[in-house]
Design a protein around this motif. Structure first.
Motif, PDB file in Angstrom:
ATOM      1  N   LEU A  87       0.833  -1.213   0.000  1.00 50.62           N
ATOM      2  CA  LEU A  87       0.000   0.000   0.000  1.00 50.62           C
ATOM      3  C   LEU A  87       0.865   1.258   0.000  1.00 50.62           C
ATOM      4  O   LEU A  87       0.535   2.240  -0.678  1.00 50.62           O
ATOM      5  N   ASP A  88       1.970   1.245   0.737  1.00 51.64           N
ATOM      6  CA  ASP A  88       2.889   2.394   0.733  1.00 51.64           C
ATOM      7  C   ASP A  88       3.475   2.612  -0.661  1.00 51.64           C
ATOM      8  O   ASP A  88       3.560   3.750  -1.140  1.00 51.64           O
ATOM      9  N   LEU A  89       3.874   1.527  -1.304  1.00 47.49           N
ATOM     10  CA  LEU A  89       4.443   1.639  -2.645  1.00 47.49           C
ATOM     11  C   LEU A  89       3.402   2.128  -3.655  1.00 47.49           C
ATOM     12  O   LEU A  89       3.720   2.973  -4.503  1.00 47.49           O
ATOM     13  N   GLU A  90       2.165   1.626  -3.557  1.00 46.78           N
ATOM     14  CA  GLU A  90       1.105   2.097  -4.454  1.00 46.78           C
ATOM     15  C   GLU A  90       0.848   3.592  -4.260  1.00 46.78           C
ATOM     16  O   GLU A  90       0.686   4.334  -5.228  1.00 46.78           O
ATOM     17  N   HIS A  91       0.839   4.031  -3.009  1.00 49.20           N
ATOM     18  CA  HIS A  91       0.623   5.451  -2.710  1.00 49.20           C
ATOM     19  C   HIS A  91       1.751   6.298  -3.305  1.00 49.20           C
ATOM     20  O   HIS A  91       1.511   7.345  -3.910  1.00 49.20           O
ATOM     21  N   GLU A  92       2.981   5.825  -3.148  1.00 51.93           N
ATOM     22  CA  GLU A  92       4.136   6.572  -3.666  1.00 51.93           C
ATOM     23  C   GLU A  92       4.119   6.638  -5.189  1.00 51.93           C
ATOM     24  O   GLU A  92       4.419   7.679  -5.781  1.00 51.93           O
ATOM     25  N   VAL A  93       3.749   5.554  -5.851  1.00 52.20           N
ATOM     26  CA  VAL A  93       3.662   5.550  -7.309  1.00 52.20           C
ATOM     27  C   VAL A  93       2.610   6.559  -7.772  1.00 52.20           C
ATOM     28  O   VAL A  93       2.848   7.339  -8.710  1.00 52.20           O
ATOM     29  N   ARG A  94       1.428   6.566  -7.112  1.00 55.73           N
ATOM     30  CA  ARG A  94       0.387   7.547  -7.479  1.00 55.73           C
ATOM     31  C   ARG A  94       0.871   8.970  -7.269  1.00 55.73           C
ATOM     32  O   ARG A  94       0.618   9.854  -8.083  1.00 55.73           O
ATOM     33  N   ARG A  95       1.590   9.213  -6.166  1.00 51.72           N
ATOM     34  CA  ARG A  95       2.108  10.556  -5.880  1.00 51.72           C
ATOM     35  C   ARG A  95       3.102  10.986  -6.950  1.00 51.72           C
ATOM     36  O   ARG A  95       3.035  12.105  -7.466  1.00 51.72           O
ATOM     37  N   LEU A  96       4.017  10.097  -7.299  1.00 51.03           N
ATOM     38  CA  LEU A  96       5.027  10.430  -8.300  1.00 51.03           C
ATOM     39  C   LEU A  96       4.406  10.644  -9.680  1.00 51.03           C
ATOM     40  O   LEU A  96       4.833  11.537 -10.422  1.00 51.03           O
ATOM     41  N   ARG A 118       2.772  14.421 -13.977  1.00 48.67           N
ATOM     42  CA  ARG A 118       1.689  15.066 -14.748  1.00 48.67           C
ATOM     43  C   ARG A 118       1.680  16.570 -14.519  1.00 48.67           C
ATOM     44  O   ARG A 118       1.498  17.346 -15.449  1.00 48.67           O
ATOM     45  N   ALA A 119       1.881  16.969 -13.273  1.00 51.39           N
ATOM     46  CA  ALA A 119       1.875  18.408 -12.951  1.00 51.39           C
ATOM     47  C   ALA A 119       3.020  19.138 -13.647  1.00 51.39           C
ATOM     48  O   ALA A 119       2.906  20.307 -13.995  1.00 51.39           O
ATOM     49  N   GLN A 120       4.114  18.447 -13.856  1.00 54.80           N
ATOM     50  CA  GLN A 120       5.270  19.049 -14.528  1.00 54.80           C
ATOM     51  C   GLN A 120       5.201  18.885 -16.040  1.00 54.80           C
ATOM     52  O   GLN A 120       6.092  19.324 -16.755  1.00 54.80           O
ATOM     53  N   GLY A 121       4.143  18.240 -16.507  1.00 54.22           N
ATOM     54  CA  GLY A 121       3.990  18.051 -17.938  1.00 54.22           C
ATOM     55  C   GLY A 121       4.916  16.998 -18.516  1.00 54.22           C
ATOM     56  O   GLY A 121       5.108  16.924 -19.718  1.00 54.22           O
ATOM     57  N   LEU A 122       5.499  16.191 -17.650  1.00 51.87           N
ATOM     58  CA  LEU A 122       6.448  15.174 -18.102  1.00 51.87           C
ATOM     59  C   LEU A 122       5.810  13.813 -18.277  1.00 51.87           C
ATOM     60  O   LEU A 122       6.400  12.935 -18.877  1.00 51.87           O
TER      61      LEU A 122
END
Length: 108
Positions: A86-95, A100-104
């Motif tokens: 669950l921690d890894l899934e959360h981190e992947v979603r955050r990254l 996306r926010a940086q347009g990359l």
């Protein structure tokens, strides 16, 4: 012969958090299982108290608990492994959100 099913619903909000026993019931588990979720860090009581009967949880905690239950059921993982997943899934979603926010991020 007919059978009937009884369904109970509870509205979750900041003004009506979920008791530990209600969280356990919603996940088809026992209170001891909720205690284990707190111990491994999958969920956190919103009202710190020594007794699990006094703990309260929000909708996001229910979502995490249900996901942990699914991981246990579908993949046979223990709660320590579920916490890591669950921690890894959360981190992947955050990254992905950062990209996306940086347009990359292409269609991530």
């Amino acid at each position: 012969m007919t059978s009937s099913v009884s369904i109970t619903t509870t509205t979750l909000s900041a003004s009506h958090p979920l008791a530990a026993s209600e969280l356990a019931h919603a996940c088809g588990a026992q209170l001891d299982w909720v205690v284990q979720l707190v111990e491994v860090g999958i969920i956190e009581s919103r009202t710190p108290a020594e007794r699990p009967d006094d703990w309260r949880f929000h909708g996001s905690d229910l979502q995490c608990a249900l996901e942990a239950r699914r991981l246990e059921r579908d993949f046979g993982v223990g709660l320590d492994a579920a916490a890591l997943i669950l921690d890894l899934e959360h981190e992947v979603r955050r990254l992905k959100g950062v990209l996306r926010a940086q347009g990359l991020g292409r269609e991530i």
